[in-house]
Design a protein around this motif. Sequence first.
Motif, PDB file in Angstrom:
ATOM      1  N   TYR A 116       0.838  -1.207   0.000  1.00 32.13           N
ATOM      2  CA  TYR A 116       0.000   0.000   0.000  1.00 32.13           C
ATOM      3  C   TYR A 116       0.872   1.256   0.000  1.00 32.13           C
ATOM      4  N   LEU A 117       1.890   1.286   0.863  1.00 33.27           N
ATOM      5  CA  LEU A 117       2.785   2.445   0.928  1.00 33.27           C
ATOM      6  C   LEU A 117       3.558   2.606  -0.368  1.00 33.27           C
ATOM      7  N   HIS A 118       3.989   1.489  -0.961  1.00 33.21           N
ATOM      8  CA  HIS A 118       4.704   1.519  -2.246  1.00 33.21           C
ATOM      9  C   HIS A 118       3.837   2.172  -3.319  1.00 33.21           C
ATOM     10  N   LEU A 119       2.583   1.764  -3.435  1.00 36.47           N
ATOM     11  CA  LEU A 119       1.685   2.328  -4.438  1.00 36.47           C
ATOM     12  C   LEU A 119       1.379   3.788  -4.144  1.00 36.47           C
ATOM     13  N   HIS A 120       1.305   4.122  -2.871  1.00 37.82           N
ATOM     14  CA  HIS A 120       1.082   5.509  -2.447  1.00 37.82           C
ATOM     15  C   HIS A 120       2.241   6.383  -2.926  1.00 37.82           C
ATOM     16  N   LYS A 121       3.477   5.944  -2.689  1.00 43.56           N
ATOM     17  CA  LYS A 121       4.661   6.716  -3.081  1.00 43.56           C
ATOM     18  C   LYS A 121       4.801   6.783  -4.597  1.00 43.56           C
ATOM     19  N   LEU A 122       4.514   5.672  -5.258  1.00 41.92           N
ATOM     20  CA  LEU A 122       4.627   5.614  -6.716  1.00 41.92           C
ATOM     21  C   LEU A 122       3.635   6.580  -7.367  1.00 41.92           C
ATOM     22  N   THR A 123       2.418   6.585  -6.846  1.00 43.74           N
ATOM     23  CA  THR A 123       1.399   7.497  -7.370  1.00 43.74           C
ATOM     24  C   THR A 123       1.821   8.946  -7.182  1.00 43.74           C
ATOM     25  N   ALA A 142      -9.585   2.507   0.505  1.00 44.16           N
ATOM     26  CA  ALA A 142     -10.371   1.303   0.209  1.00 44.16           C
ATOM     27  C   ALA A 142     -10.215   0.892  -1.257  1.00 44.16           C
ATOM     28  N   SER A 143     -10.247   1.878  -2.146  1.00 42.37           N
ATOM     29  CA  SER A 143     -10.123   1.585  -3.575  1.00 42.37           C
ATOM     30  C   SER A 143      -8.733   1.039  -3.893  1.00 42.37           C
ATOM     31  N   ILE A 144      -7.707   1.643  -3.287  1.00 41.90           N
ATOM     32  CA  ILE A 144      -6.338   1.188  -3.543  1.00 41.90           C
ATOM     33  C   ILE A 144      -6.144  -0.232  -3.020  1.00 41.90           C
ATOM     34  N   ARG A 145      -6.615  -0.489  -1.829  1.00 47.78           N
ATOM     35  CA  ARG A 145      -6.445  -1.832  -1.255  1.00 47.78           C
ATOM     36  C   ARG A 145      -7.222  -2.872  -2.061  1.00 47.78           C
ATOM     37  N   ASN A 146      -8.317  -2.476  -2.661  1.00 49.30           N
ATOM     38  CA  ASN A 146      -9.054  -3.408  -3.514  1.00 49.30           C
ATOM     39  C   ASN A 146      -8.255  -3.737  -4.770  1.00 49.30           C
ATOM     40  N   GLU A 147      -7.626  -2.719  -5.367  1.00 48.21           N
ATOM     41  CA  GLU A 147      -6.795  -2.935  -6.560  1.00 48.21           C
ATOM     42  C   GLU A 147      -5.538  -3.735  -6.218  1.00 48.21           C
ATOM     43  N   MET A 148      -5.067  -3.622  -4.991  1.00 52.04           N
ATOM     44  CA  MET A 148      -3.868  -4.342  -4.555  1.00 52.04           C
ATOM     45  C   MET A 148      -4.020  -5.859  -4.680  1.00 52.04           C
TER      46      MET A 148
END
Length: 210
Positions: A116-123, A142-148
């Motif tokens: 989650y943190l990786h995708l947060h930083k990448l975004t 919630a949306s990000i964790r669903n895509e994860m």
Amino acid sequence: MYIPKIYKSEDRELMKQIISDNGFAMLISNKEKLWATHSMFLLNESGKDFYLETHVSNGNHQAKVLRDGDEVLCDFLGANAYISSSWYDHINVSTWNYEAVQIRGTVKLMTDDELYLHLHKLTYKYEKQQKCPMFAENIGEASIRNEMKGAFGINIFPTEIHIASKLSQNRKENDFKNIIKELQESPEESSRKVAEKMKDAKPVYSQRPQ
């Protein structure tokens, strides 16, 4: 990768710049079979050390076989350009100038919170330069964790680092300056970038690659 001594760099700042500017790179593994995936990397510094972060699709072969402790190779290609032999004042062969980094390392699978943190930083890295940025906060956790659920995240801890900076350091002064001139006049952005890199290079004209 093989790097002649004249082109081999130990500059960690150059390494970080190449990775940061060229984060869409190759993740290569050889578990069960040779496999390579273009994926988005981040460099994560931890004191004097660093490690790489990336993720691939859960449907990817690498996601099915990679486990903690496995070895992978990460390949980053920086600025690069064709160098025509017509730019020399003598008969020779054409070549290619480039900067590149290869990092061999061991895998550590990400936890859900790390992914989650990786995708947060990448975004954040790629959205901050957009006209109307869509940060993770705008998307919602919630949306990000669903895509994860469709992503497989890994950290890569370096065991070998190879930095290549091949910028015509072996050429005579006149040829070196003319190569810069020709690259500056190129319509290709990458060629002009190599010209700028060459201006900061330290040619040793009497040396030849070994």
